[in-house]
Design a protein around this motif. Structure first.
Motif, PDB file in Angstrom:
ATOM      1  N   GLN A 229       0.837  -1.209   0.000  1.00 43.96           N
ATOM      2  CA  GLN A 229       0.000   0.000   0.000  1.00 43.96           C
ATOM      3  C   GLN A 229       0.871   1.259   0.000  1.00 43.96           C
ATOM      4  N   ARG A 230       1.931   1.260   0.818  1.00 47.95           N
ATOM      5  CA  ARG A 230       2.836   2.427   0.870  1.00 47.95           C
ATOM      6  C   ARG A 230       3.458   2.702  -0.498  1.00 47.95           C
ATOM      7  N   GLU A 231       3.748   1.630  -1.237  1.00 53.45           N
ATOM      8  CA  GLU A 231       4.369   1.779  -2.555  1.00 53.45           C
ATOM      9  C   GLU A 231       3.354   2.099  -3.654  1.00 53.45           C
ATOM     10  N   GLY A 232       2.068   2.145  -3.286  1.00 51.48           N
ATOM     11  CA  GLY A 232       1.034   2.452  -4.269  1.00 51.48           C
ATOM     12  C   GLY A 232       0.710   1.298  -5.199  1.00 51.48           C
ATOM     13  N   LEU A 233       1.070   0.084  -4.778  1.00 49.33           N
ATOM     14  CA  LEU A 233       0.839  -1.090  -5.616  1.00 49.33           C
ATOM     15  C   LEU A 233      -0.520  -1.727  -5.362  1.00 49.33           C
ATOM     16  N   VAL A 234      -1.043  -1.557  -4.140  1.00 45.96           N
ATOM     17  CA  VAL A 234      -2.433  -1.921  -3.835  1.00 45.96           C
ATOM     18  C   VAL A 234      -3.071  -0.752  -3.104  1.00 45.96           C
ATOM     19  N   ALA A 235      -4.380  -0.619  -3.273  1.00 46.77           N
ATOM     20  CA  ALA A 235      -5.071   0.540  -2.698  1.00 46.77           C
ATOM     21  C   ALA A 235      -5.431   0.344  -1.233  1.00 46.77           C
ATOM     22  N   ASP A 236      -5.534  -0.908  -0.783  1.00 50.60           N
ATOM     23  CA  ASP A 236      -6.017  -1.167   0.571  1.00 50.60           C
ATOM     24  C   ASP A 236      -5.327  -2.406   1.138  1.00 50.60           C
ATOM     25  N   ALA A 237      -4.502  -2.185   2.171  1.00 49.39           N
ATOM     26  CA  ALA A 237      -3.751  -3.294   2.778  1.00 49.39           C
ATOM     27  C   ALA A 237      -4.687  -4.309   3.425  1.00 49.39           C
ATOM     28  N   LEU A 238      -5.767  -3.837   4.075  1.00 53.34           N
ATOM     29  CA  LEU A 238      -6.685  -4.733   4.769  1.00 53.34           C
ATOM     30  C   LEU A 238      -7.370  -5.675   3.778  1.00 53.34           C
ATOM     31  N   ARG A 239      -7.860  -5.108   2.675  1.00 52.12           N
ATOM     32  CA  ARG A 239      -8.529  -5.948   1.686  1.00 52.12           C
ATOM     33  C   ARG A 239      -7.544  -6.953   1.064  1.00 52.12           C
ATOM     34  N   PHE A 240      -6.318  -6.523   0.845  1.00 55.88           N
ATOM     35  CA  PHE A 240      -5.312  -7.440   0.305  1.00 55.88           C
ATOM     36  C   PHE A 240      -5.069  -8.601   1.282  1.00 55.88           C
ATOM     37  N   THR A 241      -5.013  -8.279   2.565  1.00 56.97           N
ATOM     38  CA  THR A 241      -4.823  -9.308   3.587  1.00 56.97           C
ATOM     39  C   THR A 241      -5.987 -10.294   3.600  1.00 56.97           C
ATOM     40  N   ILE A 242      -7.216  -9.774   3.531  1.00 58.32           N
ATOM     41  CA  ILE A 242      -8.402 -10.636   3.520  1.00 58.32           C
ATOM     42  C   ILE A 242      -8.404 -11.521   2.279  1.00 58.32           C
ATOM     43  N   LEU A 243      -8.058 -10.927   1.128  1.00 58.56           N
ATOM     44  CA  LEU A 243      -8.012 -11.678  -0.124  1.00 58.56           C
ATOM     45  C   LEU A 243      -7.051 -12.867  -0.008  1.00 58.56           C
ATOM     46  N   ALA A 244      -5.857 -12.608   0.523  1.00 55.98           N
ATOM     47  CA  ALA A 244      -4.850 -13.674   0.655  1.00 55.98           C
ATOM     48  C   ALA A 244      -5.340 -14.772   1.593  1.00 55.98           C
ATOM     49  N   ARG A 245      -6.026 -14.378   2.675  1.00 55.45           N
ATOM     50  CA  ARG A 245      -6.499 -15.375   3.641  1.00 55.45           C
ATOM     51  C   ARG A 245      -7.667 -16.179   3.085  1.00 55.45           C
ATOM     52  N   LEU A 246      -8.571 -15.513   2.374  1.00 54.28           N
ATOM     53  CA  LEU A 246      -9.696 -16.235   1.772  1.00 54.28           C
ATOM     54  C   LEU A 246      -9.205 -17.258   0.739  1.00 54.28           C
ATOM     55  N   ASP A 247      -8.146 -16.882  -0.008  1.00 48.22           N
ATOM     56  CA  ASP A 247      -7.579 -17.787  -1.017  1.00 48.22           C
ATOM     57  C   ASP A 247      -6.620 -18.815  -0.399  1.00 48.22           C
TER      58      ASP A 247
END
Length: 338
Positions: free
Chosen positions: A60-78
């Motif tokens: 998120q800091r690097e501007g590569l994903v817009a939302d760290a929380l959603r990225f975390t949830i996505l990885a856990r769901l998958d």
């Protein structure tokens, strides 16, 4: 009363399921949208032991994903939250979160190009590896010159001079020098065909002797088509018990050579001075390519014993010392006078 309570519970569950479905669909839609429209490419590093949460916030800091929380949830769901592989990645802001996650799970790290030309020696190879940012030059050279490293890759020699095959390689950062070296030796073994080993045996030569001769051919060759002829000169001289008398071997034995070979160099004994020693030097003086190895094994049929540079990348070949001296006067001494 119980019926009303049951209806309320069912309604709440239904609403909850619907809400969860909406949130899931929203998350899946988000996972397929890049963080930005303008393409910005970045090198992103996952350190060994770095967890999903820290990685998501760094993305998120690097501007590569817009939302760290959603990225975390996505990885856990998958069920990929524990599968991220350490390394250096090449990402773009036009990549989707799903693509970024997949690349890190598969370990598709960024690779750096390393090209080793034919005829490079260990010092030059170490410098090229360092210039590519893949290893420390001094440590790489120490490893390549170590008998222990040679033994670890099953090379029967005191160092790996000649065995780091000239080619273009792609390496990730973070590898140690022995691993890079092992890859280059593996490429040498792939190039040195079983039929070549049989030919070496037929010539009464070891593989090490073939590599040594091929390295000299490589350093003496300016025009590729001359390799078999140059090889024939060296084979003919070896058969007759003549010294090879080749300058590249002398140069290899000179510490800190300044580029100007002098008579005193030719007259000073070193194990590599083929004006002083008979036969081949103790080992290769550079890394020969496949064509030089092939020439060493399958030389042209000739009765040439000498060659001299024409100063245009080619050579004049001679059968006798008289012919050779005339060629030297024509192509070397005569040009100096002019």
């Amino acid at each position: 009363m119980l019926k009303k309570l049951g209806f309320v519970i069912f309604a709440l569950m239904f609403v909850g399921i619907c809400a969860a479905g909406v949130l899931y669909m929203h998350l899946m839609s988000w996972a397929d949208r890049p963080a930005g429209q303008a393409a910005r490419e970045k090198i992103f590093t996952i350190a060994p032991g770095q967890g999903l949460k820290a990685t998501a916030h760094a993305l998120q800091r690097e501007g590569l994903v817009a939302d760290a929380l959603r990225f975390t949830i996505l990885a856990r769901l998958d069920k990929k939250d524990k599968l991220l592989k350490a390394g250096e990645y090449f990402f773009s802001t036009t990549m989707t979160p799903r693509d970024i996650l997949g690349q890190m799970v598969e370990g598709r790290v960024h690779l750096y190009r390393l090209t080793i030309p034919e005829g490079y020696n260990l010092v030059q190879i170490a410098a090229a590896v360092a210039a590519a940012g893949l290893a420390d030059e001094k440590r790489f050279l120490e490893a390549a010159r170590s008998p222990d490293t040679a033994e670890s890759v099953d090379v029967d020699a005191g160092s790996l001079e000649g065995y780091l095959f000239p080619d273009t390689y792609y390496f990730p950062r973070g590898l140690d020098s022995p691993t890079i070296i092992a890859t280059m030796v593996k490429q040498f073994r792939a190039a040195f065909k079983p039929a070549w080993e049989q030919q070496a045996e037929a010539l009464g030569m070891t593989v090490h002797e073939v590599v040594t001769l091929a390295s000299i051919i490589e350093k003496e060759t300016g025009a590729p088509q001359e390799r078999p002829l140059i090889a024939s000169v060296f084979h003919n001289r070896l058969k007759k018990g003549m010294r090879l008398e080749t300058d590249p071997t002398v140069i290899y034995g000179i510490p800190d050579f300044d580029g100007n070979i002098k008579r005193r160099h030719l007259e000073t004994y070193t194990p590599y001075n083929t004006y002083k020693i008979k036969g081949l030097p103790p080992g290769p003086i550079a890394s020969p390519g496949a064509l030089a190895l092939e020439a060493a094994l399958f030389p042209a049929q000739s009765d040439f014993l000498y060659f001299v540079s024409k100063k245009d990348g080619t050579h004049q070949f001679s059968r006798t010392i008289k012919e050779h001296n005339a060629a030297v006067r024509k192509y070397q001494l005569g040009r100096r006078k002019r």
